[in-house]
Motif scaffolding. Structure first.
Motif, PDB file in Angstrom:
ATOM      1  N   SER A  41       0.856  -1.187   0.000  1.00 33.79           N
ATOM      2  CA  SER A  41       0.000   0.000   0.000  1.00 33.79           C
ATOM      3  C   SER A  41       0.886   1.228   0.000  1.00 33.79           C
ATOM      4  CB  SER A  41      -0.917  -0.007   1.224  1.00 33.79           C
ATOM      5  OG  SER A  41      -0.136   0.136   2.387  1.00 33.79           O
ATOM      6  N   TYR A  42       0.265   2.351  -0.131  1.00 35.15           N
ATOM      7  CA  TYR A  42       1.029   3.587  -0.183  1.00 35.15           C
ATOM      8  C   TYR A  42       1.502   4.042   1.195  1.00 35.15           C
ATOM      9  CZ  TYR A  42      -0.348   3.906  -4.999  1.00 35.15           C
ATOM     10  OH  TYR A  42      -0.521   3.655  -6.331  1.00 35.15           O
ATOM     11  N   ASN A  43       1.047   3.362   2.230  1.00 34.72           N
ATOM     12  CA  ASN A  43       1.446   3.724   3.587  1.00 34.72           C
ATOM     13  C   ASN A  43       2.622   2.888   4.085  1.00 34.72           C
ATOM     14  OD1 ASN A  43      -0.568   5.652   3.756  1.00 34.72           O
ATOM     15  ND2 ASN A  43      -2.079   4.178   4.501  1.00 34.72           N
ATOM     16  N   ASP A  44       3.228   2.114   3.179  1.00 33.42           N
ATOM     17  CA  ASP A  44       4.368   1.283   3.570  1.00 33.42           C
ATOM     18  C   ASP A  44       5.549   2.169   3.946  1.00 33.42           C
ATOM     19  OD1 ASP A  44       2.968  -0.977   3.115  1.00 33.42           O
ATOM     20  OD2 ASP A  44       3.910  -1.444   1.180  1.00 33.42           O
ATOM     21  N   ALA A  59      12.015  -2.912   2.698  1.00 30.99           N
ATOM     22  CA  ALA A  59      13.307  -3.574   2.863  1.00 30.99           C
ATOM     23  C   ALA A  59      13.101  -4.996   3.367  1.00 30.99           C
ATOM     24  CB  ALA A  59      14.190  -2.787   3.807  1.00 30.99           C
ATOM     25  N   GLY A  60      12.153  -5.216   4.223  1.00 27.98           N
ATOM     26  CA  GLY A  60      11.868  -6.560   4.742  1.00 27.98           C
ATOM     27  C   GLY A  60      11.349  -7.468   3.655  1.00 27.98           C
ATOM     28  N   SER A  74      11.928  -7.157   0.522  1.00 28.75           N
ATOM     29  CA  SER A  74      13.057  -7.399  -0.379  1.00 28.75           C
ATOM     30  C   SER A  74      13.972  -8.483   0.177  1.00 28.75           C
ATOM     31  CB  SER A  74      13.836  -6.096  -0.590  1.00 28.75           C
ATOM     32  OG  SER A  74      14.983  -6.325  -1.363  1.00 28.75           O
ATOM     33  N   ALA A  75      14.239  -8.432   1.473  1.00 27.00           N
ATOM     34  CA  ALA A  75      15.096  -9.436   2.103  1.00 27.00           C
ATOM     35  C   ALA A  75      14.435 -10.806   2.042  1.00 27.00           C
ATOM     36  CB  ALA A  75      15.402  -9.037   3.538  1.00 27.00           C
ATOM     37  N   ASP A  76      13.121 -10.844   2.271  1.00 33.51           N
ATOM     38  CA  ASP A  76      12.391 -12.122   2.192  1.00 33.51           C
ATOM     39  C   ASP A  76      12.463 -12.709   0.769  1.00 33.51           C
ATOM     40  OD1 ASP A  76      11.730 -11.968   4.846  1.00 33.51           O
ATOM     41  OD2 ASP A  76       9.710 -11.131   4.484  1.00 33.51           O
ATOM     42  N   ALA A  77      12.322 -11.843  -0.233  1.00 34.45           N
ATOM     43  CA  ALA A  77      12.382 -12.313  -1.618  1.00 34.45           C
ATOM     44  C   ALA A  77      13.766 -12.855  -1.939  1.00 34.45           C
ATOM     45  CB  ALA A  77      12.021 -11.178  -2.571  1.00 34.45           C
ATOM     46  N   LYS A  78      14.813 -12.213  -1.431  1.00 31.50           N
ATOM     47  CA  LYS A  78      16.180 -12.678  -1.666  1.00 31.50           C
ATOM     48  C   LYS A  78      16.402 -14.031  -1.003  1.00 31.50           C
ATOM     49  CE  LYS A  78      18.280  -8.140  -2.222  1.00 31.50           C
ATOM     50  NZ  LYS A  78      19.153  -7.127  -1.640  1.00 31.50           N
ATOM     51  N   LYS A  79      15.884 -14.192   0.223  1.00 34.36           N
ATOM     52  CA  LYS A  79      16.026 -15.467   0.920  1.00 34.36           C
ATOM     53  C   LYS A  79      15.313 -16.585   0.167  1.00 34.36           C
ATOM     54  CE  LYS A  79      16.451 -13.633   5.602  1.00 34.36           C
ATOM     55  NZ  LYS A  79      15.790 -13.467   6.901  1.00 34.36           N
ATOM     56  N   LYS A  80      14.114 -16.274  -0.330  1.00 37.96           N
ATOM     57  CA  LYS A  80      13.348 -17.282  -1.055  1.00 37.96           C
ATOM     58  C   LYS A  80      14.081 -17.701  -2.337  1.00 37.96           C
ATOM     59  CE  LYS A  80       8.755 -18.213  -2.837  1.00 37.96           C
ATOM     60  NZ  LYS A  80       7.412 -17.733  -3.068  1.00 37.96           N
ATOM     61  N   ALA A  81      14.648 -16.722  -3.047  1.00 37.07           N
ATOM     62  CA  ALA A  81      15.400 -17.035  -4.264  1.00 37.07           C
ATOM     63  C   ALA A  81      16.624 -17.877  -3.933  1.00 37.07           C
ATOM     64  CB  ALA A  81      15.806 -15.741  -4.966  1.00 37.07           C
ATOM     65  N   LEU A  82      17.310 -17.574  -2.845  1.00 34.15           N
ATOM     66  CA  LEU A  82      18.478 -18.337  -2.438  1.00 34.15           C
ATOM     67  C   LEU A  82      18.078 -19.766  -2.075  1.00 34.15           C
ATOM     68  CD1 LEU A  82      21.508 -18.186  -1.931  1.00 34.15           C
ATOM     69  CD2 LEU A  82      21.008 -17.511   0.407  1.00 34.15           C
ATOM     70  N   GLU A  83      16.951 -19.936  -1.394  1.00 32.00           N
ATOM     71  CA  GLU A  83      16.478 -21.267  -1.037  1.00 32.00           C
ATOM     72  C   GLU A  83      16.139 -22.085  -2.293  1.00 32.00           C
ATOM     73  OE1 GLU A  83      13.190 -20.825   1.609  1.00 32.00           O
ATOM     74  OE2 GLU A  83      14.422 -19.957   3.209  1.00 32.00           O
ATOM     75  N   LEU A  84      15.552 -21.403  -3.295  1.00 38.27           N
ATOM     76  CA  LEU A  84      15.226 -22.110  -4.532  1.00 38.27           C
ATOM     77  C   LEU A  84      16.501 -22.586  -5.234  1.00 38.27           C
ATOM     78  CD1 LEU A  84      12.336 -19.932  -6.028  1.00 38.27           C
ATOM     79  CD2 LEU A  84      12.178 -22.235  -5.065  1.00 38.27           C
ATOM     80  N   LEU A  85      17.529 -21.747  -5.210  1.00 36.72           N
ATOM     81  CA  LEU A  85      18.790 -22.146  -5.823  1.00 36.72           C
ATOM     82  C   LEU A  85      19.436 -23.305  -5.072  1.00 36.72           C
ATOM     83  CD1 LEU A  85      20.417 -18.740  -6.800  1.00 36.72           C
ATOM     84  CD2 LEU A  85      19.582 -20.523  -8.332  1.00 36.72           C
ATOM     85  N   LYS A  86      19.376 -23.236  -3.732  1.00 40.77           N
ATOM     86  CA  LYS A  86      19.975 -24.301  -2.927  1.00 40.77           C
ATOM     87  C   LYS A  86      19.187 -25.590  -3.043  1.00 40.77           C
ATOM     88  CE  LYS A  86      22.148 -21.460   0.610  1.00 40.77           C
ATOM     89  NZ  LYS A  86      22.146 -21.081   2.029  1.00 40.77           N
TER      90      LYS A  86
END
Length: 130
Positions: free
Chosen positions: A2-5, A11-12, A14-26
Motif C-alpha cells: 500500500s502507499y502507507n508502507d 526492505a523486509g 526485499s530481504a524475504d524475496a532474496k532469501k526465497k530465491a536463495l532457497e530455490l537455488l539451494k
C-alpha cells in the motif's frame, strides 16, 4: 503493498524475496555426470549443426558469386569476340576496297604503259597518225 508502507516494510519484503530465491537455488538438485555429459553432447551437436548450416550458406554464397563472375567473364569474352569480329570485318572491307583500288590503278597503269594512250589518242583526234 500500500502507499502507507514504510522503508522498513519494503526492505523486509526485499530481504524475504532474496532469501526465497536463495532457497530455490539451494534446493535445486545437482546434475549427475551422465546428465551433464548428455547436455554437453546435445550442445556440441547443436553447435556442429549450426556450423554446418553456416558453412553450407557460405558455400552457396561463394557458388553464387562464382557463377556471377563466370557470367560476367563470359559476357566480356563475347563482347570482345564481337568487337574483334567487327574489326576483322571492317579490316576485310578496307582490304577489299584497297585491293579494288590497286587493281584499278594497275589496270590504268597497264593501259598507259602498253600504249593504250597512243592507241586512243589518234582516235580522239580524228585518226590523225603521225
Amino acid at each position: 503493498m500500500s502507499y502507507n508502507d514504510t522503508f522498513r516494510d519494503r526492505a523486509g519484503r526485499s530481504a524475504d524475496a532474496k532469501k526465497k530465491a536463495l532457497e530455490l537455488l539451494k534446493a535445486k538438485p545437482k546434475l549427475s555426470e551422465a546428465e551433464l555429459a548428455e547436455r554437453k553432447a546435445a550442445r556440441l551437436a547443436r553447435e556442429q549443426a549450426e556450423e554446418d548450416e553456416r558453412a553450407a550458406k557460405r558455400a552457396a554464397i561463394e557458388a553464387e558469386k562464382a557463377a556471377v563472375e563466370k557470367a560476367k567473364a563470359d559476357a566480356e569474352a563475347a563482347r570482345v569476340a564481337a568487337e574483334r569480329e567487327a574489326a576483322n570485318k571492317v579490316a576485310a572491307e578496307k582490304a577489299a576496297k584497297t585491293a579494288a583500288a590497286e587493281a584499278a590503278r594497275a589496270k590504268l597503269a597497264a593501259a598507259f604503259m602498253l600504249g593504250g594512250n597512243e592507241s586512243r589518242y589518234p582516235a580522239r583526234k580524228g585518226a590523225k597518225s603521225g
